[in-house]
Scaffold this active site. Structure first.
Site, mmCIF file in Angstrom:
data_model
loop_
_atom_site.group_PDB
_atom_site.id
_atom_site.type_symbol
_atom_site.label_atom_id
_atom_site.label_comp_id
_atom_site.label_asym_id
_atom_site.label_seq_id
_atom_site.Cartn_x
_atom_site.Cartn_y
_atom_site.Cartn_z
ATOM 1 N N SER A 95 0.829 -1.202 0.000
ATOM 2 C CA SER A 95 0.000 0.000 0.000
ATOM 3 C C SER A 95 0.865 1.254 0.000
ATOM 4 O O SER A 95 1.646 1.471 -0.913
ATOM 5 C CB SER A 95 -0.962 -0.034 1.186
ATOM 6 O OG SER A 95 -1.908 1.005 1.113
ATOM 7 N N ASP A 231 -2.578 6.213 -3.819
ATOM 8 C CA ASP A 231 -1.468 5.560 -3.131
ATOM 9 C C ASP A 231 -0.939 4.430 -4.006
ATOM 10 O O ASP A 231 -1.368 4.258 -5.151
ATOM 11 C CB ASP A 231 -1.907 5.048 -1.756
ATOM 12 C CG ASP A 231 -2.929 3.918 -1.854
ATOM 13 O OD1 ASP A 231 -3.669 3.848 -2.857
ATOM 14 O OD2 ASP A 231 -2.999 3.100 -0.926
ATOM 15 N N ASP A 233 -1.175 1.079 -4.243
ATOM 16 C CA ASP A 233 -2.016 0.029 -4.829
ATOM 17 C C ASP A 233 -3.371 0.557 -5.268
ATOM 18 O O ASP A 233 -4.242 -0.220 -5.668
ATOM 19 C CB ASP A 233 -2.173 -1.150 -3.878
ATOM 20 C CG ASP A 233 -3.027 -0.835 -2.663
ATOM 21 O OD1 ASP A 233 -2.883 0.274 -2.119
ATOM 22 O OD2 ASP A 233 -3.819 -1.699 -2.230
ATOM 23 N N ASP A 235 -6.057 1.997 -3.826
ATOM 24 C CA ASP A 235 -7.352 1.886 -3.154
ATOM 25 C C ASP A 235 -7.660 3.142 -2.342
ATOM 26 O O ASP A 235 -8.657 3.202 -1.631
ATOM 27 C CB ASP A 235 -7.441 0.629 -2.288
ATOM 28 C CG ASP A 235 -6.479 0.634 -1.112
ATOM 29 O OD1 ASP A 235 -5.601 1.527 -1.026
ATOM 30 O OD2 ASP A 235 -6.588 -0.274 -0.258
#
Length: 465
Positions: A95, A231, A233, A235
């Protein structure tokens, strides 16, 4: 950072995410949780992710199952594909944390793993997982990124963002090309900015001052109506107005919920309280911080009323849709996992529909402003011990918050959240997925909220480092 596992997934230093450990967690997940007919595997752009993904795919095949190789793509795109097919998924990502760390996110066929899944996975770690005689197969994903983009184009239309000039801060987000394609498909002019071959950890709740200045400069120099990003990834969204001012994720959540006609909001206790003064919403359910708790609250609302128009969002901007919403030209099916694209597109569409610049739309909301940042590289145990002491000891609490009269309300839903007679709020909390202590504040002006965060971060550093 020793590997740590919870409902947000596995996180740890890359050097400690050995093939044996990754295999153990993958096989434990496969043993403990349903998979449907296959397991989709995706990853972000940090250097260690492709190799870890190969280990995950090998473990899936050793279990005799089919692995669907999705490649580098956003977590919500992976979840949309796997949940739509009734399958499980594993996302290799750390993340927003630095590149020397990575992790795994697990999805069962109906969505993110829950607390009971977490317990079942932990119970199966360390077992002698057998390798099947017949190795499972591997197949490629089928147009997953295109289907993810179509979700929004089909709902908002090819002219939804027409006339807007939008900067795309590409950095190392796994969605950097998808963002360009998506907004262009909705009529905007995309201006790609600052693509990076090196992984840049972007925390949408803690954007550095120098980055904020860069965003403002881009808007002026490039004549932009907004800058968008995510960010690592993808999400969590990042969105600025036409001046380059960052719009917090819980403001994006409120604007998105309003445009979609949501009536019930599920959001963490740390989210902006402005929604309490917005008449469009019937009820607000406050939860602990983390998407599993938001999802659980959404599930409870839908269990009480399957037709409930319920959504969830977090201060980091991740948005969860719990009902079939209607966009300008089509419907948007539910997706109960954090998404970045919906809370980027919907607020921009709302501003265009209102005939105002994005800053004008935001200015019409109740005047409550939040800020957040964190003290990095401090152990969770140390942060928790200090915060617990403040909660239990009124003398220590009064001394630490000496700038205020005693708090009118003390909320320990998640950490320590104090509401003072002035109406201002300070919230301290140990991070659940990184060695950080987070500080949130809310006030009547953005400057005051930022000042409160800066002041109490300095105090936290003195106490914790």
């Amino acid at each position: 950072m020793a590997p740590k596992f919870g409902t947000s997934g596995l996180r740890g230093l890359v050097t400690e995410l050995t093939d044996a450990l990754v295999t153990d967690y993958t096989r434990a997940f496969l043993s403990a949780c349903p998979q449907g007919r296959a397991v989709h595997v995706g990853w972000d752009l940090r250097p260690s992710s492709p190799a870890i993904a190969e280990t995950v795919i090998a473990a899936i095949r050793d279990a005799g199952l089919t692995a669907i190789r999705e490649g580098a793509l956003p977590t919500p795109a992976l979840a949309l594909a796997s949940m739509g097919a009734g399958n499980a998924a594993i996302m290799v990502t750390g993340s927003h944390i630095p590149a020397d760390r990575n992790g795994l996110k697990f999805y069962v066929p109906h969505g993110e793993i829950a607390k009971e899944d977490e317990a079942a996975i932990l119970d199966r770690l360390g077992q002698d997982h057998p390798v099947t005689e017949k190795c499972g197969s591997e197949i490629p994903g089928a147009d997953t990124a295109a289907h993810y983009i179509a979700r929004y184009v089909d709902a908002f239309g090819s002219e939804a963002l027409e006339g807007l000039r939008i900067g795309v801060y590409q950095q190392s987000s796994v969605a950097r090309d998808i963002l360009v394609t998506a907004i262009e498909a909705m009529g905007a002019t995309a201006v790609p900015l600052a693509r990076s071959d090196e992984f840049i950890p972007v925390d949408t709740e803690a954007i550095a001052p120098e980055t904020r200045e860069t965003l403002q400069g881009w808007c002026t120099e490039q004549r932009l109506d907004a800058v968008i990003s995510t960010d690592g990834d993808a999400d969590r969204p990042m969105l600025t107005d036409e001046t380059g001012t960052l719009i917090p994720g819980d403001v994006l959540g409120a604007l998105t919920a309003r445009l979609l006609g949501a009536k019930i909001l599920c959001t963490p206790v740390s989210a902006n309280t402005m929604v309490d003064a917005m008449p469009e919403f019937d009820s607000i359910h406050r939860t602990k911080i983390g998407s599993p708790f938001v999802i659980a609250a959404m599930g409870a609302a839908l269990a009480a009323d399957p037709a409930a128009k319920v959504v969830g969002y977090e201060p980091n901007g991740g948005f969860l849709l719990g009902f079939t919403a209607t966009g300008p030209v089509g419907q948007i099916a539910p997706l109960a996992t954090r998404d970045c694209l919906l809370p980027i597109v919907a607020p921009l569409v709302a501003a265009k529909k209102a005939g105002t610049a994005f800053s004008g739309l935001v200015a019409q909301l109740p005047a409550r402003f939040t800020a957040a940042d964190r003290v990095a590289e401090v152990s969770t145990d140390r942060s928790r011990a200090f915060i617990d002491r403040l909660a239990a000891d009124p003398v220590a609490r009064t001394e630490f918050f000496s700038d205020f009269d005693p708090a009118e309300r003390i909320d320990q839903t998640d950490g320590l959240r104090l509401t003072f007679p002035s109406g201002e709020i300070v919230h301290l909390r140990p991070s659940g997925n990184a060695p950080e202590c987070r500080c949130y504040a809310e006030a009547a002006t953005p400057e005051r909220a930022e000042s409160l965060v800066a002041s109490y971060l300095a105090a936290l550093r003195t106490e914790l480092t």
